[in-house]
Design a protein around this motif. Structure first.
Motif, short mmCIF file in Angstrom:
data_model
loop_
_atom_site.label_atom_id
_atom_site.label_comp_id
_atom_site.label_asym_id
_atom_site.label_seq_id
_atom_site.Cartn_x
_atom_site.Cartn_y
_atom_site.Cartn_z
N ARG B 215 19.52 19.38 6.67
CA ARG B 215 18.60 20.12 5.70
C ARG B 215 17.37 19.74 6.40
N ARG B 218 16.37 22.49 8.66
CA ARG B 218 16.42 23.87 8.09
C ARG B 218 14.98 23.90 7.29
N ARG B 219 14.44 22.89 7.00
CA ARG B 219 13.16 22.72 6.28
C ARG B 219 12.03 23.08 7.18
N GLU C 108 20.66 31.57 3.94
CA GLU C 108 19.94 30.39 3.97
C GLU C 108 18.62 30.71 2.97
N ALA C 113 16.61 24.78 1.10
CA ALA C 113 15.98 23.58 0.64
C ALA C 113 17.32 22.73 -0.25
N ARG C 114 18.45 23.41 -0.27
CA ARG C 114 19.75 23.00 -1.11
C ARG C 114 20.88 23.49 -0.56
N GLN C 115 20.87 23.47 0.90
CA GLN C 115 21.98 23.75 1.62
C GLN C 115 23.14 23.04 1.10
N LYS C 117 26.07 20.36 1.85
CA LYS C 117 26.41 19.55 3.06
C LYS C 117 27.76 19.02 3.09
N VAL C 123 24.51 20.34 7.48
CA VAL C 123 24.79 21.39 6.60
C VAL C 123 26.05 22.37 6.84
#
Lengths: 331, 347, 509
Positions: B215, B218-219, C108, C113-115, C117, C123
């Motif tokens: 994550r 990705r951020r 995405e 911000a909340r993918q 896991k 991810v």
């Protein structure tokens, strides 16, 4: 009404930015304290000469930064111009006569050619930036590498020793007790200040640097100004290159490494804003003198070039930070 | 079904072609360059040449990894070359028994210990240098983000400062003599693969995992793409703007340590201008200077393309100076192509 | 599809706001506004420009803080600290200009911000695509979750944000003028989706400028005017006329200030004519003309394409097709510079960003376009410049301590006067004014209106965009009304009134 006039006066005083003049006086004080011979005419003239080369490229940089751009290629263009001007006076190098002077054509034309080449390379910078819409720093970074490479390539990496008397005069000649190059710089300052202050071009440049969109709606074409300032910057880099070749009496692809940073620092210390549209050539020259004095004092203190470099890095960083914080306070 | 919205693709095939070109064009260029090299020299596919190519690319490659992080957030890090030089001399002095060498000569005359007397236990020396790289990187990142100055000018100042510091450190002298395990980092092989390449591959793998499969990564994309959109999704941009510089600093100091092995000495003057090679590789790899778009895979290909171009120029016996010119042209051309392709595909 | 139109008044609302007050410096944006959304209903929000709709939804969405009032969710009071907090409480706002990450995939963007896991903390792409697929399927959107979002059309991007709202388990979904970017087919599709969301028991807030949409999709409508609540009505109990009355209000149109009738005796001379102006996706088929000494008003809501239209005419933005004639002569305008040479200028809407050089003095701002006239030989004559500037400072009654005062420090009204002053000395023929009196004090407004009248009296042609209906009614000789990129109606001064302007600007034909 009276309160407003006081406010106006305050603004004017703040606009003068007395801090940097104070710094200047302080530095001169320190220098003369450290070296008793500092304020002799001879030393001052020497200093003047050594400031001049940086002065030229800083003037060009001022134009570029006024348009909210940045030119990293100036030092490389300077070196490149120095090499071509020397080469053109050693045309026989291609025939095997290395030591003798042999001109490709009369010396004034050589100077003109070099100035045109420098301006053209600046023009190319501006053209790529405006037409292909690539960030200023990326394009001029490319040009910086390219021009330095050219300087090495055409000289084969060698130093070309000896230039003509006329060229030497450009760099080390004296008129009375004042160096010729200082006259040339003074002349450039006067011309550029007049152009910036007393012509439509100058006013439009300030406008398109501060707010390109508003300038466009006022009938100005900002791209045109961008291209022009890079051309001017290239011109001054070439001029500095010619004088430098005369001063050193040689053409050298390694000269002026990292001078673009000194030029940027001079402009920023002088108070010209990175955001564009604010500043002047005279302010930049104050910045050039401050930087030159700092370097001079560091040398007087016996500090080696490398620690000097560290200090210059810190000076640049603090100048940028102070300016950023200052402009934040004003808004 | 909801196919009502679907029938609006015009010139679909042409669009697809542009996408294909922007997605896979790089690999095509790489392939062409390999073919050209092979044609130019029968020795190209020799083990020696390939391993040389890989070794040379690894150093730029590692710097380019860090640079990718930075550029993904819309920044730029010009200080990496200087950090390499500084890390190299710092590591060498640590191995030679002192870190307090930066003093005016009158106060402290530095004399390298003739034999290796590391200041800290072995691994700690190594980590200490990486730590210093991280500190320098995070200083650049923090100043740039917190004060709101473009990272370009901040890292430029840091670049001058660090180079000056590195040279001051030993008054510009290289410091000879490194232990074997350091040479191994530069010259050793594992299963016939040169060590630098292994380190590069390993670091690339970590970077890919970080950027693509965490994550966190990705951020970084989100913040680089649109800080406001990221903020609305509850992301704190500061961390993701500053940490890329930290990575960049760490990678640069790793390269510095490896260079110690490669040169058999710590030298404060090495790696001048390497930041440009790293930037060029990242840009060739398709990462946008505006941030939010790009990948480690692209950067790796970019590094290989740069390496091959230099290799070809060497094969053609072009001297170093024109090579520099070519680099300048490559940077600008890659950026121009990127702009043109982006305009086409997102018109 | 069975449409559930019953609103159960007794159930606790999903979301309720009471007595919301929001103050901006000098403006009361919201004044004790109540609003609620129940489950299984579409509650429309309507009002003119600046009525406070956007402010209200920004407060509900957690982007702005409120000054007073309370927000209740399921009857419990909550205080939103951030947009994220509002999201967690089940509120999703689909903004008109959605902030999106065009280079990242659809999935995405949905799970930013909340993918999801994996067990190892990585991810989980396959899971993410699967889940995105699921949410997209629910709204029957045929979109590949792996494509970059930027490759999709605006309509499809909107479907993605609906999917995102669903994935956030939003129970209240706020649509902020979704129709602005949609074609009619796409809109129908959106309504189907909204209806199905409604049936699932979610509460929908739908903001629109278009009356027919409100009647098609809405169960209730709340009307705001000048930051005040006008009323909330059940849609089935009202008709278009009642709604227009609510939007317009009963206030009396200002009639102070003389109305200068055009000289009927003089022969009319057409100065500017535009024919078939077109810019894809922005405006279409625009024809109008302006006579000498005439003031043409352009009325339209924000997003109707009025600002874009004038910017394209003066060459600041591109124009796809169309012809512009000046005194029957066809002209080509490719930049504002060309326009100024032809005698056409624009005083832009966003004066700070587009009209002024804030760090420059009053004198420099006023004289910039006219510098060419203020030279002696090649050099600027500062005496002339100061003289020129002071003439217009006096004429425009600009209140400033001096000519060298930086424009940044002037009041809004005086800044606007500076913007206008720079065009006055240039002998131009056509003036475009985009919202010339927005955000300035009453006195300055009146002075600027007088100036516009005076210019017309001198024989200049004026095209004025304004959102203030009383102003446009008072000043204009003719008014054209724009609605979603087209001119829907042209009204003479005698025909025009507030009801008509509002009706035509909302697409009533």
């Amino acid at each position: 009404m009276k309160k407003e006039s006081v406010q106006l006066l305050k603004q004017r005083v703040a606009g003068l930015n007395l801090g940097r003049y104070l710094a200047l006086v302080l530095l001169i004080g320190i220098a003369s304290f450290l070296a008793p011979g500092f304020l002799t005419l001879r030393n001052v003239m020497n200093l003047l000469r050594s400031f001049s080369f940086l002065g030229f490229i800083s003037i060009g940089m001022t134009f570029v930064i006024l348009s909210a751009g940045l030119d990293l290629s100036v030092a490389s263009l300077l070196a490149f111009s120095g090499v071509i001007v020397a080469l053109m006076q050693h045309w026989g190098i291609y025939l095997g006569h290395i030591d003798q002077l042999s001109f490709i054509y009369p010396i004034p034309f050589i100077f003109i050619t070099v100035l045109v080449i420098g301006s053209l390379m600046g023009f190319v910078n501006g053209l790529i930036i405006t037409k292909l819409k690539i960030a200023d720093f990326a394009v001029t970074l490319g040009m910086m590498v390219f021009a330095r490479g050219m300087a090495y390539a055409i000289s084969g990496g060698r130093t070309i020793f000896g230039v003509s008397a006329a060229n030497q005069f450009m760099g080390r000649g004296m008129i009375g007790r004042i160096p010729f190059v200082a006259f040339l710089l003074l002349f450039s300052i006067v011309v550029c200040s007049i152009v910036l202050r007393y012509t439509v071009f100058g006013k439009n440049l300030y406008a398109s640097g501060e707010n390109p969109e508003a300038a466009r709606l006022s009938g100005i074409n900002p791209a045109l100004y961008k291209i022009t300032v890079y051309t001017i910057s290239g011109f001054f880099a070439a001029l500095a290159g010619i004088c430098m070749a005369g001063r050193l009496d040689l053409g050298e692809p390694r000269v002026a490494q990292g001078w673009e940073l000194d030029a940027i620092a001079a402009v920023v210390i002088g108070g010209t804003s990175f955001a564009g549209g604010q500043g002047s050539v005279v302010k930049t020259i104050v910045g050039v003198v401050i930087i030159g004095l700092i370097r001079n004092i560091l040398s007087l203190l016996g500090i080696l070039p490398a620690p000097q470099q560290m200090i210059m890095g810190l000076v640049l960083l603090s100048a940028v930070i102070l300016q950023s914080l200052g402009s934040r306070k004003r808004d | 079904m909801g196919s009502l919205l679907y029938n609006q693709y015009e010139g679909y095939m042409r669009e697809k072609f542009v996408h294909l070109l922007s997605d896979y064009g790089l690999y095509l260029v790489l392939l062409i360059l390999v073919v050209i090299s092979a044609l130019l020299s029968p020795l190209f596919f020799s083990y020696r040449n390939i391993s040389n190519l890989l070794t040379q690319s690894s150093f730029t490659g590692l710097l380019a990894l860090g640079m990718t992080f930075v550029i993904l957030t819309g920044g730029i890090d010009l200080s990496v070359g200087s950090i390499v030089g500084f890390a190299s001399i710092l590591y060498a002095t640590l191995l030679h028994g002192s870190i307090f060498t930066f003093m005016p000569e009158t106060i402290f005359i530095y004399k390298a210990a003739p034999e290796l007397t590391p200041v800290f236990p072995l691994a700690v020396n190594f980590l200490f240098v990486l730590f210093i790289g991280a500190v320098v990187g995070s200083i650049s990142g923090s100043i740039s983000y917190k004060i709101g100055i473009h990272s370009f000018i901040v890292t430029l100042s840091i670049m001058i400062f660090i180079r000056g510091l590195a040279i001051s450190y030993t008054h510009g002298q290289p410091l000879f003599g490194v232990p074997d395990y350091v040479s191994f980092l530069a010259y050793g092989t594992l299963f016939y693969i040169p060590m630098p390449a292994i380190i590069w591959i390993f670091a690339s793998a970590i970077s890919i995992i970080l950027l693509k499969y965490m994550r966190f990564g990705r951020r970084i994309y989100a913040v680089g793409g649109d800080e406001e959109a990221a903020r609305l999704s509850g992301i704190n941009p500061a961390i993701y703007r500053i940490s890329p510089f930290l990575f960049s600093g760490v990678f640069a100091s790793l390269v510095g340590i490896m260079m110690c092995g490669r040169m058999a000495c710590g030298d404060p003057k090495i790696a001048q201008g390497w930041e440009l090679d790293a930037i060029a590789a990242v840009v060739i790899g398709g990462t946008s200077l505006f941030g939010g778009k790009g990948s480690i895979g692209g950067t790796i290909v970019g590094v290989l393309i740069m390496g091959l171009i230099i290799n070809i120029m060497n094969l053609l016996e072009i001297s170093t100076y024109p090579q520099q010119m070519v680099k300048g042209v490559i940077i600008v051309t890659a950026l121009a192509l990127q702009n043109i392709l982006a305009k086409r595909s997102y018109a | 599809m069975a449409v559930v139109n019953s609103v159960r008044p007794n159930s606790t609302p999903l979301l309720e706001v009471r007595g919301i007050v929001k103050n901006y410096p000098g403006v009361l944006a919201l004044d004790r506004v109540h609003f609620d959304v129940r489950c299984s209903e579409v509650h429309c929000l309507a009002g003119e420009n600046g009525a406070g709709k956007s402010t209200l939804i920004e407060i509900i969405g957690g982007s702005y803080s409120k000054d007073e009032g309370i927000i209740l969710i399921d009857g419990n009071e909550v205080e939103f600290s951030s947009p994220k907090h509002a999201q967690e409480m089940g509120i999703a706002v689909l903004h008109q200009d959605l902030p999106v990450l065009p280079f990242l995939s659809v999935a995405e963007n949905i799970f930013l911000a909340r993918q999801p896991k994996t067990k190892l903390g990585f991810v989980n792409y396959s899971e993410m695509y699967k889940r995105a697929r699921r949410w997209l399927d629910i709204i029957q959107a045929d979109i590949n979750p792996q494509t970059p979002l930027g490759n999709l059309s605006m309509a499809r991007q909107q479907l993605v944000s609906i999917a995102k709202a669903l994935s956030l388990e939003a129970r209240v979904i706020i649509f902020d003028e979704p129709s602005a970017v949609l074609t009619s087919v796409e809109l129908e599709r959106l309504f189907e989706i909204i209806n199905s969301l409604k049936q699932e028991g979610r509460g929908i807030t739908y903001i629109s400028h278009r009356l027919e949409e409100i009647f098609e999709i809405g169960d209730r409508v709340t009307v705001l005017r000048n930051g005040r609540l006008v009323g909330t009505e059940l849609i089935r109990k009202i008709n278009k006329d009642t709604l227009i009355k609510m939007l317009v209000g009963r206030e009396i149109v200002e009639t102070t200030g003389e109305v200068i009738k055009k000289d009927k005796g003089k022969k009319r001379e057409t100065v500017l004519t535009v024919k078939g102006l077109n810019r894809s996706g922005v405006f279409k088929d625009i024809d109008f003309k302006v006579d000498r000494g005439e003031i043409l008003g352009i009325y339209g809501l924000v997003g109707s394409g009025r600002t874009e239209l004038v910017r394209s005419i003066i060459g600041a933005d591109p124009l796809d097709e169309g012809e512009i004639y000046l005194y029957d002569q066809k002209v080509k305008i490719s930049s504002p510079k060309d326009a100024i040479k032809l005698g056409i200028c624009l005083a832009p809407e966003d004066r700070k960003r587009q009209g002024l050089f804030l760090g420059k003095s009053v004198q420099e701002n006023i004289t910039l376009p006219s510098l060419k006239k203020l030279k002696r030989a090649c050099f600027l004559n500062y005496k002339k410049i100061a003289g020129y500037a002071s003439v217009f400072v006096k004429k425009m009654k600009i209140v400033t301590p001096g000519l060298s005062q930086k424009v940044r420090f002037l009041s809004g009204g005086n800044q606007q006067k500076v913007v206008l002053a720079k065009w006055l000395g240039m002998n131009l023929k056509v003036f475009f004014f985009d919202e010339p009196t927005r955000g300035i004090d009453v006195g300055a407004k009146e002075e600027i209106r007088n100036l516009i009248r005076e210019l017309a009296h001198q024989g200049k042609s004026i095209i004025m965009i304004s959102s203030e209906i009383p102003e446009i009614l008072r000043l204009s000789d003719r008014i054209v009304v724009m609605y979603s990129g087209r001119i829907t109606k042209e009204l003479s001064r005698d025909e025009a009134n507030k009801e008509k302007l509002i009706a035509y600007s909302m697409g009533v034909t």
